[in-house]
Write a protein that holds these residues in place. Structure first.
Motif, PDB file in Angstrom:
ATOM      1  N   UNK A  82       0.832  -1.193   0.000  1.00  0.00           N
ATOM      2  CA  UNK A  82       0.000   0.000   0.000  1.00  0.00           C
ATOM      3  C   UNK A  82       0.873   1.252   0.000  1.00  0.00           C
ATOM      4  N   UNK A  83       0.313   2.337  -0.505  1.00  0.00           N
ATOM      5  CA  UNK A  83       1.026   3.605  -0.491  1.00  0.00           C
ATOM      6  C   UNK A  83       0.382   4.501   0.543  1.00  0.00           C
ATOM      7  N   UNK A  84       1.112   5.510   0.951  1.00  0.00           N
ATOM      8  CA  UNK A  84       0.547   6.485   1.864  1.00  0.00           C
ATOM      9  C   UNK A  84       0.120   7.686   1.055  1.00  0.00           C
ATOM     10  N   UNK A  85      -0.717   8.515   1.645  1.00  0.00           N
ATOM     11  CA  UNK A  85      -1.340   9.593   0.875  1.00  0.00           C
ATOM     12  C   UNK A  85      -0.354  10.623   0.339  1.00  0.00           C
ATOM     13  N   UNK A  86       0.828  10.745   0.897  1.00  0.00           N
ATOM     14  CA  UNK A  86       1.765  11.769   0.443  1.00  0.00           C
ATOM     15  C   UNK A  86       2.593  11.317  -0.754  1.00  0.00           C
ATOM     16  N   UNK A  87       2.519  10.048  -1.143  1.00  0.00           N
ATOM     17  CA  UNK A  87       3.397   9.549  -2.189  1.00  0.00           C
ATOM     18  C   UNK A  87       2.809   9.725  -3.582  1.00  0.00           C
ATOM     19  N   UNK A  88       3.606  10.246  -4.474  1.00  0.00           N
ATOM     20  CA  UNK A  88       3.279  10.348  -5.887  1.00  0.00           C
ATOM     21  C   UNK A  88       3.407   8.944  -6.476  1.00  0.00           C
ATOM     22  N   UNK A  89       2.381   8.410  -7.136  1.00  0.00           N
ATOM     23  CA  UNK A  89       2.467   7.049  -7.655  1.00  0.00           C
ATOM     24  C   UNK A  89       3.586   6.860  -8.675  1.00  0.00           C
ATOM     25  N   UNK A  90       3.926   7.920  -9.432  1.00  0.00           N
ATOM     26  CA  UNK A  90       5.033   7.807 -10.395  1.00  0.00           C
ATOM     27  C   UNK A  90       6.370   7.740  -9.672  1.00  0.00           C
ATOM     28  N   UNK A  91       6.523   8.544  -8.623  1.00  0.00           N
ATOM     29  CA  UNK A  91       7.745   8.509  -7.823  1.00  0.00           C
ATOM     30  C   UNK A  91       7.893   7.149  -7.159  1.00  0.00           C
ATOM     31  N   UNK A 145       9.045   4.633  -9.716  1.00  0.00           N
ATOM     32  CA  UNK A 145      10.476   4.827  -9.988  1.00  0.00           C
ATOM     33  C   UNK A 145      11.318   4.272  -8.843  1.00  0.00           C
ATOM     34  N   UNK A 146      10.882   4.538  -7.611  1.00  0.00           N
ATOM     35  CA  UNK A 146      11.603   4.060  -6.439  1.00  0.00           C
ATOM     36  C   UNK A 146      11.659   2.535  -6.416  1.00  0.00           C
ATOM     37  N   UNK A 147      10.528   1.902  -6.632  1.00  0.00           N
ATOM     38  CA  UNK A 147      10.470   0.443  -6.580  1.00  0.00           C
ATOM     39  C   UNK A 147      11.245  -0.216  -7.710  1.00  0.00           C
ATOM     40  N   UNK A 206      10.191  11.798   2.515  1.00  0.00           N
ATOM     41  CA  UNK A 206       9.477  13.054   2.283  1.00  0.00           C
ATOM     42  C   UNK A 206       9.376  13.385   0.793  1.00  0.00           C
ATOM     43  N   UNK A 207       9.028  12.387  -0.014  1.00  0.00           N
ATOM     44  CA  UNK A 207       8.811  12.611  -1.429  1.00  0.00           C
ATOM     45  C   UNK A 207      10.062  12.664  -2.285  1.00  0.00           C
ATOM     46  N   UNK A 208      11.209  12.298  -1.732  1.00  0.00           N
ATOM     47  CA  UNK A 208      12.459  12.283  -2.504  1.00  0.00           C
ATOM     48  C   UNK A 208      13.146  10.936  -2.349  1.00  0.00           C
ATOM     49  N   UNK A 209      13.798  10.481  -3.426  1.00  0.00           N
ATOM     50  CA  UNK A 209      14.586   9.259  -3.367  1.00  0.00           C
ATOM     51  C   UNK A 209      15.971   9.635  -2.843  1.00  0.00           C
ATOM     52  N   UNK A 210      16.391   8.963  -1.777  1.00  0.00           N
ATOM     53  CA  UNK A 210      17.677   9.239  -1.149  1.00  0.00           C
ATOM     54  C   UNK A 210      18.521   7.970  -1.228  1.00  0.00           C
ATOM     55  N   UNK A 211      19.742   8.068  -1.779  1.00  0.00           N
ATOM     56  CA  UNK A 211      20.682   6.948  -1.817  1.00  0.00           C
ATOM     57  C   UNK A 211      21.709   7.136  -0.717  1.00  0.00           C
ATOM     58  N   UNK A 212      21.955   6.069   0.050  1.00  0.00           N
ATOM     59  CA  UNK A 212      22.944   6.109   1.120  1.00  0.00           C
ATOM     60  C   UNK A 212      24.085   5.167   0.765  1.00  0.00           C
ATOM     61  N   UNK A 213      25.343   5.640   0.914  1.00  0.00           N
ATOM     62  CA  UNK A 213      26.491   4.776   0.608  1.00  0.00           C
ATOM     63  C   UNK A 213      26.684   3.724   1.689  1.00  0.00           C
ATOM     64  N   UNK A 214      27.507   2.724   1.410  1.00  0.00           N
ATOM     65  CA  UNK A 214      27.801   1.715   2.437  1.00  0.00           C
ATOM     66  C   UNK A 214      28.417   2.388   3.672  1.00  0.00           C
ATOM     67  N   UNK A 215      28.140   1.822   4.830  1.00  0.00           N
ATOM     68  CA  UNK A 215      28.668   2.363   6.085  1.00  0.00           C
ATOM     69  C   UNK A 215      30.098   1.893   6.323  1.00  0.00           C
ATOM     70  N   UNK A 216      30.843   2.651   7.130  1.00  0.00           N
ATOM     71  CA  UNK A 216      32.219   2.273   7.445  1.00  0.00           C
ATOM     72  C   UNK A 216      32.247   1.283   8.617  1.00  0.00           C
ATOM     73  N   UNK A 217      33.435   0.807   8.937  1.00  0.00           N
ATOM     74  CA  UNK A 217      33.594  -0.203   9.988  1.00  0.00           C
ATOM     75  C   UNK A 217      33.179   0.279  11.363  1.00  0.00           C
ATOM     76  N   UNK A 218      33.403   1.554  11.667  1.00  0.00           N
ATOM     77  CA  UNK A 218      33.010   2.087  12.968  1.00  0.00           C
ATOM     78  C   UNK A 218      31.513   2.002  13.179  1.00  0.00           C
TER      79      UNK A 218
END
Length: 109
Positions: free
Chosen positions: A2-11, A14-16, A30-42
């Motif tokens: 299911x989607x939540x009301x704030x999500x654009x179905x096209x976004x 694209x995300x999926x 919050x309506x933006x696709x965010x990419x996170x890099x791999x974490x470090x050893x710490x």
């Protein structure tokens, strides 16, 4: 899923369909696709300390290292999610919260 009301179905589509670089993770925040890099050893050492402390105190939790969640405000893949034992069985990759006990992001911001 299911989607939540704030999500654009096209976004959301694209995300999926997004193919992230190896080791990266994608989140819909919050309506933006965010990419996170791999974490470090710490970072991983801190997660290990949290796991040892939680399981030493109470072994009745399950832990998901990459279990995504759909919550108000976005679709997240936290560093770790603790649930009641067995609650992750049969869940979709990005479910609404279920049997939720602790998200490690709550500990470290």
């Amino acid at each position: 899923m299911s989607t939540t009301e704030f999500e654009d179905p096209h976004l959301l589509a694209d995300f999926l369909a997004l193919e992230t670089p190896e080791g990266y993770r994608a989140e819909l925040v919050a309506g933006e696709i965010v990419l996170s890099p791999p974490q470090d050893g710490g970072h991983e050492a801190v997660i290990g300390r949290v796991l040892r402390q939680v399981f030493r105190a109470d072994r009745e939790f399950d832990y998901g290292g990459n279990k995504g969640l759909v919550v108000p405000g976005g679709r997240y893949v936290p560093d770790g999610t603790f649930t009641e034992r067995g609650a992750m069985q049969g869940q979709l990759p990005l479910p609404a919260p279920f049997g939720f006990a602790l998200d490690t992001a709550d500990l470290f911001g």
